[in-house]
Structure formats: structure tokens, C-alpha cells
Design an enzyme around this catalytic site. Structure first.
Site, PDB file in Angstrom:
ATOM      1  N   ARG A 172       0.842  -1.201   0.000  1.00  0.00           N
ATOM      2  CA  ARG A 172       0.000   0.000   0.000  1.00  0.00           C
ATOM      3  C   ARG A 172       0.877   1.252   0.000  1.00  0.00           C
ATOM      4  O   ARG A 172       0.555   2.255  -0.636  1.00  0.00           O
ATOM      5  CB  ARG A 172      -0.962  -0.019   1.202  1.00  0.00           C
ATOM      6  CG  ARG A 172      -2.040  -1.091   1.079  1.00  0.00           C
ATOM      7  CD  ARG A 172      -3.095  -0.995   2.173  1.00  0.00           C
ATOM      8  NE  ARG A 172      -2.618  -1.353   3.502  1.00  0.00           N
ATOM      9  CZ  ARG A 172      -2.547  -2.597   3.977  1.00  0.00           C
ATOM     10  NH1 ARG A 172      -2.932  -3.624   3.228  1.00  0.00           N
ATOM     11  NH2 ARG A 172      -2.105  -2.829   5.202  1.00  0.00           N
ATOM     12  N   ASP A 227     -12.564  -9.384  -8.174  1.00  0.00           N
ATOM     13  CA  ASP A 227     -12.521 -10.366  -7.088  1.00  0.00           C
ATOM     14  C   ASP A 227     -13.737 -11.275  -7.244  1.00  0.00           C
ATOM     15  O   ASP A 227     -14.767 -10.857  -7.773  1.00  0.00           O
ATOM     16  CB  ASP A 227     -12.544  -9.688  -5.711  1.00  0.00           C
ATOM     17  CG  ASP A 227     -11.985 -10.597  -4.616  1.00  0.00           C
ATOM     18  OD1 ASP A 227     -10.807 -10.448  -4.241  1.00  0.00           O
ATOM     19  OD2 ASP A 227     -12.734 -11.487  -4.146  1.00  0.00           O
ATOM     20  N   SER A 228     -13.602 -12.509  -6.772  1.00  0.00           N
ATOM     21  CA  SER A 228     -14.735 -13.431  -6.879  1.00  0.00           C
ATOM     22  C   SER A 228     -15.709 -13.284  -5.726  1.00  0.00           C
ATOM     23  O   SER A 228     -16.772 -13.895  -5.730  1.00  0.00           O
ATOM     24  CB  SER A 228     -14.215 -14.876  -6.937  1.00  0.00           C
ATOM     25  OG  SER A 228     -13.447 -15.154  -5.797  1.00  0.00           O
ATOM     26  N   ALA A 237     -10.844 -14.549 -11.480  1.00  0.00           N
ATOM     27  CA  ALA A 237      -9.741 -13.744 -12.019  1.00  0.00           C
ATOM     28  C   ALA A 237      -9.153 -14.349 -13.293  1.00  0.00           C
ATOM     29  O   ALA A 237      -8.824 -13.617 -14.233  1.00  0.00           O
ATOM     30  CB  ALA A 237      -8.653 -13.595 -10.961  1.00  0.00           C
ATOM     31  N   ASP A 259      -2.470 -10.216  -6.604  1.00  0.00           N
ATOM     32  CA  ASP A 259      -2.243 -10.723  -5.232  1.00  0.00           C
ATOM     33  C   ASP A 259      -3.177 -11.898  -4.942  1.00  0.00           C
ATOM     34  O   ASP A 259      -4.133 -11.775  -4.169  1.00  0.00           O
ATOM     35  CB  ASP A 259      -2.485  -9.569  -4.233  1.00  0.00           C
ATOM     36  CG  ASP A 259      -2.197  -9.962  -2.797  1.00  0.00           C
ATOM     37  OD1 ASP A 259      -1.421 -10.916  -2.572  1.00  0.00           O
ATOM     38  OD2 ASP A 259      -2.744  -9.309  -1.881  1.00  0.00           O
ATOM     39  N   CYS A 267       1.780 -15.497  -1.543  1.00  0.00           N
ATOM     40  CA  CYS A 267       1.743 -15.576  -0.077  1.00  0.00           C
ATOM     41  C   CYS A 267       1.800 -17.031   0.370  1.00  0.00           C
ATOM     42  O   CYS A 267       1.452 -17.353   1.496  1.00  0.00           O
ATOM     43  CB  CYS A 267       0.509 -14.871   0.477  1.00  0.00           C
ATOM     44  SG  CYS A 267      -1.040 -15.594  -0.054  1.00  0.00           S
TER      45      CYS A 267
END
Ligand code: SAH
Length: 396
Positions: free
Chosen positions: A214, A252-253, A280, A300, A340
């Protein structure tokens, strides 16, 4: 007084000597004294020397997690011991919490010497996740310690992560101390406010771990066409838009996550841009087929590999996503791409992205790297704490 003990197989004390806190089931020769889940046990070398005191997890492959290497007094691991660990972790967050933000991960499990405990602070609210029987044993003491921190009105439990199953623990969600968290709970960071859904959101409600990203976005966003893929509640979109992006589009889903993204826009008086509820992979292919171009893409995805066995399959998914994203970059465009998955190394991630750039027939350079912020520390003795890695890439 602890009477239970586990005795290691010969030479299996080496990782403990390096201060690594996990004892795997395969390292154990013998268990004595019938310890129950969460009990503190003495860990002994194969020759009987006491090495550590650890929390016993009979249902997990990680059979015990070290509380302390000081074995003089077997009763030392008590409520006050764990509360002191919690307070020490909170004290380490002083550089993060302050004027710029009221929100941070204040306890990060093994990285703060409290295996199995995550605590995230959002303003006056702390959201707690206990993922091991060892942490569960001390949940009352933990709740007390957290509720006694300055300015805390509510301690809320979100112990509903899948990993609890591996410990034989059922899900547990609800108020632990103080009031029900406000339905309008917001986190503050760098001049923006974010709605936090502590009861229904992912993790504890917000991706605190992406703070460095961010903070990096504004330098790349002004005047640019921005695409935020896996946008969740639109934090990146909000930052990009408020930094003067020409346009922002978020995919986004999760409908509920995007609904919060819209609320975040209103809350900040910022145009959060187009919000697209879609898969996506499908959406990126659609944009590719329409030859769309973006100057800044954020990618991401959720954790695609939870275990080492899943890394191969996950690598293919990461490659597909990055290939699609690189193709959408305008000349000179920037891609911020993340993994991640702790099971995927930074080196492998870079290789996968390199393969994607090659297939996209674009020359791409790494211009920066991003990682989990300082409230998600990585102890030198516990490299497993490192999971979030990001590449800032620029295409020709
Ligand atoms: N960048 C976000 C966090 C992303 S978390 C932030 O900083 O807040 C990953 C997101 O991916 C979640 O919001 C989840 O809803 C979404 N997601 C998972 N699978 C998806 C898919 N196949 N297509 C689109 N979104 C997906």
C-alpha cells in the site's frame, strides 16, 4: 509440576540447538506420563538431558512447540508467562503503531514466541486467532492480556482457520472480552480508512501484511490505468485512486468483499472505480482477448500452495496468472505480483514469473521487491515465518 516428557531420537536435538521451536512426530522416540493436548511437556535428548519445555499437540505432525529452553522450573509456563510474551510482542510494535496507522499484527505466533497465537489490532479492537492446542490452553490469559492494552474496547475471537482441524480443535468465533466489535469498525492507515469486517472477513478482516505494498503504490499510480486483480476489499484500489490514478478496475470473486470496497470508497470520498465480481483467470483472459492495456497491475492471489506437495500445481497457476497479467501491460507498464504461499520460495516464485515473461514475449525487469512488513517479523531461527513475497516488475 510437569511430569510428562518426550524423548527425542538420537541426533534429533539439532534443530532445537538452533532454536527452531518445532518438534515433529518423527523426531520423537518416546512419550512418558500421558500428556493431554496442550499440556506442557519436558523435551529430553536421547540421552535424557532436558532441552526445552513445549506445548504438546498429539493430533498434529508438529507434535510439540517450544515455550522455553529454560528447563530449571517445569511449572514456569503459566498464565503470567504467556501474558508476558504477549506484552513483549506488543511492545515490539511501537515503531508501527502510531500516527500513520492504528492497526497492526501485534502477535505473530512463533515469530513472537507464542506458537499458535495471532492477534491483529484495528483501533480499539483486537481480533484473535488460536491455531494450536498450546495457545488454546492459555486463551483466557491471552484474552485478559490483550484486553488490558491501552485503548482496547473489544477482544474478538476468529479461531475458524482450517489449520485448527489439524490440532483437533473446533472452530470458535465470538466476543472474548468487552463489547461486540462495532459494525462500523474502521482501520486507519496513511490518511485512508478501511472498513474491517471482523466477523465475516478473510483472516481477521484485513490484509495487514500488505502494508508495504500500500505504501509503494502511490509512486506508480498517478495518472495511470490501474488493474487490481484479487482486490478483496479494494485497499490497493483505494490507495491508487487517491494517489491520482487515471482509472482503477478491481476484480474479485467475492461479492461481499467488493461491497466493502464500495463502502471504502464512500467512506474516504474516493472514487474506487469499477468493481468486477468474477473469477480472475476468466476475467484476465477476457481482458486479453479484448487487447486491454494497463499501466499498473496488482496481482495478489490467495495462497495457492498450502503444502510442499501443492507447489508444482500452484506454480502452473502462478505462471498462468502472471503470463496473462504481463500481456496486459502497456509499454513501460508495472506489475506488482505476489505469492503468499510459504511453501513457495522467493527463488522459485521469481523463476515462475521469468517463465511467464518469456512466454509473453516481453522483456521484464525487477525494479523492486516487496515483503511482509515489520509487524510480521521473520526470526532468524524460524525462517518459516516468511511467506509473503512480491516483485515489482517493469515491462519494456
Ligand atoms: N490484495 C488484497 C488481498 C487479496 S486476498 C488486499 O490487499 O486486501 C485474495 C483475494 O482473492 C480474496 O479477496 C478472494 O476473494 C479472492 N479470490 C480467490 N480466488 C479467486 C478467483 N479465482 N478469482 C477472483 N478472486 C479470487
Amino acid at each position: 509440576m510437569t511430569s510428562a516428557a518426550i524423548t527425542l531420537r538420537p541426533s534429533r536435538e539439532r534443530s532445537l540447538a538452533r532454536r527452531h521451536p518445532w518438534i515433529f512426530s518423527g523426531a520423537i522416540a518416546r512419550v512418558d506420563g500421558d500428556p493431554q493436548p496442550g499440556d506442557t511437556v519436558v523435551v529430553r535428548s536421547s540421552t535424557g538431558d532436558p532441552l526445552a519445555l513445549a506445548a504438546y499437540s498429539p493430533h498434529s505432525q508438529i507434535r510439540a512447540r517450544v515455550w522455553t529452553y529454560d528447563t530449571d522450573d517445569e511449572s514456569v509456563v503459566d498464565d503470567e508467562f504467556v501474558a508476558a510474551r504477549v506484552r513483549a510482542a506488543v511492545a515490539r510494535r511501537a515503531p508501527v503503531l502510531g500516527e500513520r496507522t492504528d492497526s497492526a499484527r501485534i502477535v505473530f505466533s512463533e515469530a513472537d514466541d507464542v506458537p499458535g497465537l495471532i492477534a491483529d489490532r484495528y483501533g480499539d479492537t483486537v481480533v484473535v486467532q488460536c491455531t494450536t492446542v498450546g495457545a488454546e490452553r492459555f486463551r483466557e490469559a491471552i484474552a485478559d492480556a490483550l484486553s488490558e492494552l491501552d485503548g482496547i474496547r473489544s477482544v474478538y475471537e476468529r479461531s475458524d482457520a482450517d489449520v485448527r482441524e489439524r490440532e483437533g480443535l473446533a472452530a470458535r468465533v465470538g466476543v472474548m472480552r468487552g463489547e461486540e466489535p462495532s459494525a462500523d469498525l474502521v482501520a486507519y492507515e496513511d490518511g485512508l480508512r478501511y472498513v474491517i469486517d471482523v466477523g465475516g472477513g478473510h483472516k481477521t478482516g484485513f490484509y495487514l501484511d500488505q502494508r508495504n505494498t500500500r505504501r509503494a503504490i502511490p509512486a506508480y499510480a498517478a495518472g495511470r490505468r490501474v488493474l487490481n486483480v484479487f482486490a478483496y476489499t479494494g485497499a490497493f484500489s483505494l490507495v491508487a485512486s487517491s494517489a491520482g490514478a487515471a482509472s482503477v478496475s478491481s476484480i474479485d470473486s467475492s461479492g461481499p468483499a467488493l461491497a466493502i470496497a464500495a463502502r471504502n470508497g464512500e467512506l474516504n470520498g474516493v472514487d474506487v472505480g469499477e468493481l468486477v465480481e468474477a473469477d480472475a483467470f476468466t476475467a484476465l483472459r477476457g481482458l486479453r482477448d479484448r487487447a486491454r492495456q494497463y499501466d499498473l497491475i496488482l496481482l495478489d492471489p490467495p495462497k495457492l500452495a498450502s503444502t510442499e506437495q501443492q507447489v508444482g500445481k500452484a506454480s502452473r497457476a502462478y505462471k498462468d496468472l502472471n503470463l496473462l497479467a504481463i500481456k496486459l501491460l502497456a509499454p513501460g507498464g508495472v506489475l506488482m505480483t505476489f505469492s503468499c504461499s510459504g511453501a513457495m520460495t522467493a527463488e522459485l516464485f521469481q523463476k515462475v514469473v521469468a517463465g511467464a515473461a518469456l512466454d509473453a514475449k516481453r522483456q521484464v525487469r525487477i525494479i523492486d521487491r516487496l515483503a511482509q512488513p515489520s509487524d510480521h517479523p521473520v526470526p532468524l531461527w524460524f525462517p518459516e515465518a516468511e511467506y509473503l513475497k512480491g516483485l515489482v516488475l517493469q515491462a519494456d
